[in-house]
Motif scaffolding. Structure first.
Motif, PDB file in Angstrom:
ATOM      1  N   PHE A 272       0.392  -1.198  -0.269  1.00  5.65           N
ATOM      2  CA  PHE A 272       0.261   0.063  -0.258  1.00  5.65           C
ATOM      3  C   PHE A 272       0.835   1.139  -0.444  1.00  5.65           C
ATOM      4  CE2 PHE A 272      -1.535   3.357   2.118  1.00  5.65           C
ATOM      5  CZ  PHE A 272      -2.893   3.687   1.478  1.00  5.65           C
ATOM      6  N   SER A 273       0.208   1.584  -1.106  1.00  2.20           N
ATOM      7  CA  SER A 273       1.009   3.883  -0.987  1.00  2.20           C
ATOM      8  C   SER A 273       0.628   4.686  -1.473  1.00  2.20           C
ATOM      9  CB  SER A 273       2.092   3.189  -2.455  1.00  2.20           C
ATOM     10  OG  SER A 273       2.897   2.481  -1.906  1.00  2.20           O
ATOM     11  N   ALA A 274       1.018   5.903  -0.201  1.00  2.00           N
ATOM     12  CA  ALA A 274       0.070   6.662  -0.101  1.00  2.00           C
ATOM     13  C   ALA A 274       1.078   7.874   0.356  1.00  2.00           C
ATOM     14  CB  ALA A 274      -0.566   6.752   0.902  1.00  2.00           C
ATOM     15  N   VAL A 275       0.869   9.094  -0.428  1.00  3.68           N
ATOM     16  CA  VAL A 275       2.156  10.000  -0.508  1.00  3.68           C
ATOM     17  C   VAL A 275       1.076  11.388   0.298  1.00  3.68           C
ATOM     18  CG1 VAL A 275       2.603  11.832  -1.806  1.00  3.68           C
ATOM     19  CG2 VAL A 275       2.611   9.737  -2.983  1.00  3.68           C
ATOM     20  N   VAL A 276       1.885  11.745   1.325  1.00  4.25           N
ATOM     21  CA  VAL A 276       1.873  12.516   2.795  1.00  4.25           C
ATOM     22  C   VAL A 276       1.721  14.047   2.266  1.00  4.25           C
ATOM     23  CG1 VAL A 276       2.779  14.020   4.881  1.00  4.25           C
ATOM     24  CG2 VAL A 276       3.717  11.772   4.378  1.00  4.25           C
ATOM     25  N   PRO A 277       0.656  14.995   2.294  1.00  8.63           N
ATOM     26  CA  PRO A 277      -0.602  16.361   1.099  1.00  8.63           C
ATOM     27  C   PRO A 277       0.069  16.850   2.340  1.00  8.63           C
ATOM     28  CG  PRO A 277      -2.620  15.043   2.363  1.00  8.63           C
ATOM     29  CD  PRO A 277      -0.516  13.739   2.926  1.00  8.63           C
ATOM     30  N   GLY A 278       0.310  17.801   1.592  1.00  9.04           N
ATOM     31  CA  GLY A 278       0.217  19.099   2.245  1.00  9.04           C
ATOM     32  C   GLY A 278      -1.337  19.687   3.169  1.00  9.04           C
ATOM     33  N   PRO A 279      -1.133  20.794   3.286  1.00 12.17           N
ATOM     34  CA  PRO A 279       0.066  22.200   3.195  1.00 12.17           C
ATOM     35  C   PRO A 279       0.689  21.744   5.059  1.00 12.17           C
ATOM     36  CG  PRO A 279      -2.445  22.596   4.573  1.00 12.17           C
ATOM     37  CD  PRO A 279      -2.656  21.214   3.476  1.00 12.17           C
ATOM     38  N   VAL A 280       1.698  22.541   5.267  1.00 11.12           N
ATOM     39  CA  VAL A 280       2.329  22.189   6.641  1.00 11.12           C
ATOM     40  C   VAL A 280       1.808  22.753   7.336  1.00 11.12           C
ATOM     41  CG1 VAL A 280       4.546  23.399   7.634  1.00 11.12           C
ATOM     42  CG2 VAL A 280       4.865  23.485   5.216  1.00 11.12           C
ATOM     43  N   GLY A 281       1.511  21.759   8.257  1.00 10.68           N
ATOM     44  CA  GLY A 281       0.867  21.510   9.242  1.00 10.68           C
ATOM     45  C   GLY A 281      -0.040  21.166   9.189  1.00 10.68           C
ATOM     46  N   ALA A 282      -0.424  19.778   8.191  1.00 13.95           N
ATOM     47  CA  ALA A 282      -1.772  18.731   8.560  1.00 13.95           C
ATOM     48  C   ALA A 282      -1.489  18.073   9.395  1.00 13.95           C
ATOM     49  CB  ALA A 282      -2.221  19.152   6.812  1.00 13.95           C
ATOM     50  N   THR A 283      -2.388  17.156   9.399  1.00 10.62           N
ATOM     51  CA  THR A 283      -2.318  16.385  10.451  1.00 10.62           C
ATOM     52  C   THR A 283      -3.220  14.515   9.648  1.00 10.62           C
ATOM     53  OG1 THR A 283      -2.506  17.588  12.845  1.00 10.62           O
ATOM     54  CG2 THR A 283      -2.681  15.146  12.708  1.00 10.62           C
ATOM     55  N   HIS A 284      -2.418  13.970   9.881  1.00  5.48           N
ATOM     56  CA  HIS A 284      -2.890  12.462   9.012  1.00  5.48           C
ATOM     57  C   HIS A 284      -2.663  11.790   9.922  1.00  5.48           C
ATOM     58  CE1 HIS A 284      -2.500  15.161   5.641  1.00  5.48           C
ATOM     59  NE2 HIS A 284      -3.435  15.155   4.856  1.00  5.48           N
ATOM     60  N   HIS A 285      -3.583  10.629   9.682  1.00  6.82           N
ATOM     61  CA  HIS A 285      -3.339   9.388  10.468  1.00  6.82           C
ATOM     62  C   HIS A 285      -3.359   8.409   9.708  1.00  6.82           C
ATOM     63  CE1 HIS A 285      -5.806  10.704  14.616  1.00  6.82           C
ATOM     64  NE2 HIS A 285      -4.221  11.215  14.028  1.00  6.82           N
ATOM     65  N   LEU A 286      -2.070   7.005   9.406  1.00  9.82           N
ATOM     66  CA  LEU A 286      -2.430   6.130   8.590  1.00  9.82           C
ATOM     67  C   LEU A 286      -2.327   5.081   9.735  1.00  9.82           C
ATOM     68  CD1 LEU A 286      -0.377   4.710   6.129  1.00  9.82           C
ATOM     69  CD2 LEU A 286       1.464   4.357   7.324  1.00  9.82           C
ATOM     70  N   THR A 287      -3.657   4.456   8.758  1.00  7.45           N
ATOM     71  CA  THR A 287      -3.982   3.353   9.866  1.00  7.45           C
ATOM     72  C   THR A 287      -3.647   2.186   9.646  1.00  7.45           C
ATOM     73  OG1 THR A 287      -6.407   3.198   9.154  1.00  7.45           O
ATOM     74  CG2 THR A 287      -5.503   5.210  10.396  1.00  7.45           C
ATOM     75  N   LEU A 288      -4.094   1.490  10.487  1.00  8.67           N
ATOM     76  CA  LEU A 288      -4.320  -0.335   9.872  1.00  8.67           C
ATOM     77  C   LEU A 288      -5.219  -1.158  10.191  1.00  8.67           C
ATOM     78  CD1 LEU A 288      -1.787  -2.892   9.453  1.00  8.67           C
ATOM     79  CD2 LEU A 288      -3.803  -3.106  10.451  1.00  8.67           C
ATOM     80  N   THR A 289      -5.907  -1.788   9.725  1.00  6.71           N
ATOM     81  CA  THR A 289      -7.404  -2.438  10.965  1.00  6.71           C
ATOM     82  C   THR A 289      -7.572  -3.317  10.377  1.00  6.71           C
ATOM     83  OG1 THR A 289      -8.615  -0.117  10.669  1.00  6.71           O
ATOM     84  CG2 THR A 289      -9.776  -2.117  11.073  1.00  6.71           C
ATOM     85  N   ALA A 290      -7.209  -4.555  11.347  1.00  3.30           N
ATOM     86  CA  ALA A 290      -6.986  -5.980  11.572  1.00  3.30           C
ATOM     87  C   ALA A 290      -7.849  -6.275  12.185  1.00  3.30           C
ATOM     88  CB  ALA A 290      -5.674  -6.455  11.278  1.00  3.30           C
ATOM     89  N   GLY A 291      -9.463  -7.057  11.707  1.00  3.78           N
ATOM     90  CA  GLY A 291     -10.698  -7.627  12.464  1.00  3.78           C
ATOM     91  C   GLY A 291     -11.402  -6.082  13.532  1.00  3.78           C
ATOM     92  N   ARG A 292     -10.959  -6.110  14.511  1.00  2.00           N
ATOM     93  CA  ARG A 292     -11.286  -5.154  15.248  1.00  2.00           C
ATOM     94  C   ARG A 292     -10.152  -4.372  16.035  1.00  2.00           C
ATOM     95  NH1 ARG A 292     -16.177  -8.449  19.213  1.00  2.00           N
ATOM     96  NH2 ARG A 292     -17.796  -8.741  17.468  1.00  2.00           N
ATOM     97  N   ARG A 293      -9.025  -4.844  15.618  1.00  2.00           N
ATOM     98  CA  ARG A 293      -8.439  -4.068  16.217  1.00  2.00           C
ATOM     99  C   ARG A 293      -7.418  -3.019  14.770  1.00  2.00           C
ATOM    100  NH1 ARG A 293      -4.975  -6.659  20.561  1.00  2.00           N
ATOM    101  NH2 ARG A 293      -6.281  -8.328  21.005  1.00  2.00           N
ATOM    102  N   ILE A 294      -7.097  -1.263  15.710  1.00  2.00           N
ATOM    103  CA  ILE A 294      -6.892  -0.475  14.959  1.00  2.00           C
ATOM    104  C   ILE A 294      -5.759   0.095  15.010  1.00  2.00           C
ATOM    105  CG2 ILE A 294      -7.949   1.832  14.244  1.00  2.00           C
ATOM    106  CD1 ILE A 294     -10.828   1.140  14.510  1.00  2.00           C
ATOM    107  N   TYR A 295      -4.621   0.351  14.003  1.00  3.30           N
ATOM    108  CA  TYR A 295      -3.504   0.495  14.555  1.00  3.30           C
ATOM    109  C   TYR A 295      -3.449   2.408  13.763  1.00  3.30           C
ATOM    110  CZ  TYR A 295      -3.362  -4.205  16.500  1.00  3.30           C
ATOM    111  OH  TYR A 295      -3.127  -5.051  16.723  1.00  3.30           O
TER     112      TYR A 295
END
Length: 283
Positions: free
Chosen positions: A98-121
């Protein structure tokens, strides 16, 4: 309402918001194995500060060919407090990258998440300003400077070559394979690309690239709003070259393709093109 009551209400609201904020937590290898997959996470911690254009790659492999468990991977834009706003990239896979690109603008917040069953990381990513390279010291240029690694341009990625750049073959086949992610992107979204030199000749990156939309029976040029490129002086046989493009905000839904143009080293002005298709979908 008294000042004391207002202060108590504000504290209660802050506590409630904090309680609802998603918890950052790195993937648990033992739990994921029990779920049936092995995952290579691209970030060492639960928080990271990365420049816009940074490519994140999560590798997923099944524990056994008989297990068919899947995980969901996503890059989600959030508020500073961690409240989800919009999913930018998402996929459900049991094998692959899985590939994703970190977008702008500066200061923006993102979560890279992984869901396996009921577990979320998840890891929390804050978009940082691209660092400015320090000016080179004055002095004569030594011959060895011409075989030192070239730093990447903002937003591109760089694959370290051997101590001396590999020599380029003066003859042989020239070919390249282009891969883009995600397979579906909204207008104004960011598309990551990765080019593999599959031939015997060295390829010289150019700034020539185009995005086209399939319009019934022909490909029609649509353009892009920006192009971020890697920093190699050339791409040796077997080497990688990657970066990202940002689609126009008025891109029309439908089938599109990205085409990258490379020069063939020691055969100028010969060029080579590599294309990959993707879909633009309504937001």
């Amino acid at each position: 309402m008294s000042a004391v009551a207002l202060a108590v209400a504000a504290l209660a609201h802050s506590a409630e918001a904090a309680a609802k904020a998603p918890v950052a937590k790195l993937p648990d290898a033992r739990v994921l194995r029990a779920h049936g997959v092995r995952v290579t996470w691209p970030l060492p911690g639960v928080t990271a500060s990365l420049a816009a254009g940074t490519v994140l790659r999560v590798k997923v492999r099944p524990v056994s060919p008989r297990r068919r468990a899947k995980v969901r991977l996503a890059l989600v834009r959030t508020t500073a407090a961690g409240r989800p706003l919009r999913t930018l990239f998402a996929v459900r896979i049991r094998r692959g990258t899985f590939s994703a690109v970190v977008p702008g603008p500066v200061g923006a917040t993102h979560h890279l998440t992984l869901t396996a069953g009921r577990r979320i990381y998840r890891s929390v990513i804050t978009t940082a300003a691209t660092p400015t390279a320090a000016p080179a010291p004055a002095g004569p240029v030594a011959a060895s400077d011409y075989v030192s690694a070239v730093p990447p341009m903002p937003g591109g990625s760089y694959i370290d070559p051997p101590p001396a750049l590999p020599p380029c073959a003066p003859a042989g086949a020239a070919s390249a394979a282009l891969r883009v992610t995600p397979a579906q992107v909204a207008p104004g979204g960011i598309l990551a690309y990765e080019v593999t030199n599959t031939g015997q000749r060295c390829l010289v990156p150019t700034l020539a690239a185009r995005i086209e939309r399939f319009d019934g029976d022909a490909w029609v040029f649509t353009g892009m709003s920006s192009l971020l490129v890697g920093g190699q002086p050339y791409v040796w046989a077997g080497g990688l070259y990657s970066g990202s493009v940002t689609l126009r905000p008025d891109a029309q839904p439908g089938r599109h393709r990205l085409t990258m143009v490379f020069g063939v080293r020691q055969s100028e002005p010969d060029t080579l093109e590599a294309s990959a298709e993707f879909d633009v979908v309504a937001p």
